[in-house]
Design a protein around this motif. Structure first.
Motif, PDB file in Angstrom:
ATOM      1  N   ARG A 142      19.099   0.284  84.582  1.00  0.00           N
ATOM      2  CA  ARG A 142      19.879   0.301  85.829  1.00  0.00           C
ATOM      3  C   ARG A 142      18.986   0.606  87.025  1.00  0.00           C
ATOM      4  NH1 ARG A 142      25.444   0.600  86.002  1.00  0.00           N
ATOM      5  NH2 ARG A 142      25.265   1.686  87.997  1.00  0.00           N
ATOM      6  N   LEU A 143      18.093   1.564  86.862  1.00  0.00           N
ATOM      7  CA  LEU A 143      17.195   1.925  87.960  1.00  0.00           C
ATOM      8  C   LEU A 143      16.212   0.792  88.253  1.00  0.00           C
ATOM      9  CD1 LEU A 143      16.455   5.661  87.088  1.00  0.00           C
ATOM     10  CD2 LEU A 143      17.951   4.785  88.887  1.00  0.00           C
ATOM     11  N   HIS A 144      15.687   0.176  87.209  1.00  0.00           N
ATOM     12  CA  HIS A 144      14.762  -0.943  87.395  1.00  0.00           C
ATOM     13  C   HIS A 144      15.464  -2.088  88.127  1.00  0.00           C
ATOM     14  CE1 HIS A 144      11.454  -3.648  86.682  1.00  0.00           C
ATOM     15  NE2 HIS A 144      12.167  -4.441  85.903  1.00  0.00           N
ATOM     16  N   LEU A 145      16.695  -2.363  87.771  1.00  0.00           N
ATOM     17  CA  LEU A 145      17.460  -3.418  88.427  1.00  0.00           C
ATOM     18  C   LEU A 145      17.728  -3.067  89.884  1.00  0.00           C
ATOM     19  CD1 LEU A 145      18.984  -6.105  88.112  1.00  0.00           C
ATOM     20  CD2 LEU A 145      21.004  -4.781  87.443  1.00  0.00           C
ATOM     21  N   ALA A 146      18.082  -1.814  90.151  1.00  0.00           N
ATOM     22  CA  ALA A 146      18.315  -1.384  91.528  1.00  0.00           C
ATOM     23  C   ALA A 146      17.042  -1.505  92.360  1.00  0.00           C
ATOM     24  CB  ALA A 146      18.827   0.056  91.545  1.00  0.00           C
TER      25      ALA A 146
END
Length: 226
Positions: free
Chosen positions: A134-138
């Motif tokens: 999720r953080l990588h995508l954000a």
């Protein structure tokens, strides 16, 4: 098929990567794009917090202009004057502390999605791989230099990070092993000399509103998320 460049796993990826110069020629030469990737998750896997991760990142952080640098779950209280000595004035620093990992993860994700910060440094222990994704995508929707500082043992765990480095203390600085990159395996550790600096974090440091901008998790400052 003229004009199409193919990337091979035996070669370092060069084109199409947004990067920030590391400030260390030997390290930059081994990284795809010649620097720290922005808009992606970077794993710094450390023997223990404070081995030199801030000094390693200092040239990149100092090059971000006036964009804020956010410290999430830093090991201790940031020392504003010491950061200013390294070229990161305290009016650029924001400090986020959370009592629960879920709140820290939420804050980091909102900061990344806002895209208004130059860098986000997040110290963590065990993080679910789903949260890392999720953080990588954000991060991919931003121009933020996003670094998670995690234990060396996490090198054995799966991670969506574009770049993973293992960092250990050495006599004149740090030793860096490239655990993961877009390119061939790098087997020899890199020796990165680091200049001494004032104490950046302290258990007993006093912190004023002028030193950093403390932020309560779950209520990120409008300056960050707007």
């Amino acid at each position: 098929m003229e004009g199409i460049a193919l990337w091979r796993a035996s070669q370092l990826a060069r084109g199409g990567l947004r990067t920030v110069d590391t400030g260390y020629a030997a390290l930059s030469a081994e990284l795809p794009g010649g620097g720290w990737p922005v808009g992606a998750l970077i794993d710094l896997l450390v023997q223990q917090p404070g081995v030199g991760e801030i000094r390693l990142l200092r040239p990149a952080l100092a090059s971000l202009g006036k964009r804020p640098v956010v410290l999430v779950q830093s090991p201790h209280v940031p020392n504003g004057p010491a950061f200013a000595y390294l070229g990161m004035p305290f009016d650029r620093l924001m400090h986020v502390r959370a009592s629960k990992m879920a709140d820290a993860l939420w804050s980091a994700e909102q900061i990344l999605r806002a895209g208004t910060c130059g860098a986000l440094l997040y110290w963590a222990q065990q993080v679910p791989v789903s949260s890392l994704r999720r953080l990588h995508l954000a991060a991919q929707s931003s121009e933020t230099l996003f670094v998670m500082v995690r234990p060396l043992a996490a090198a054995q765990d799966a991670s969506p990070a574009l770049l993973r480095l293992a960092v250990r203390p050495a006599d004149d600085g740090i030793s860096v092993d490239i655990v993961k990159r877009r390119g061939p395996t790098h087997t020899e550790p890199l020796s990165i000399p680091l200049h001494p600096s004032p104490i950046l974090f302290s258990r007993h440091a006093r912190i004023s509103r002028r030193q950093t901008a403390p932020t309560r998790a779950g209520s990120v400052s409008a300056e960050v998320v707007a």
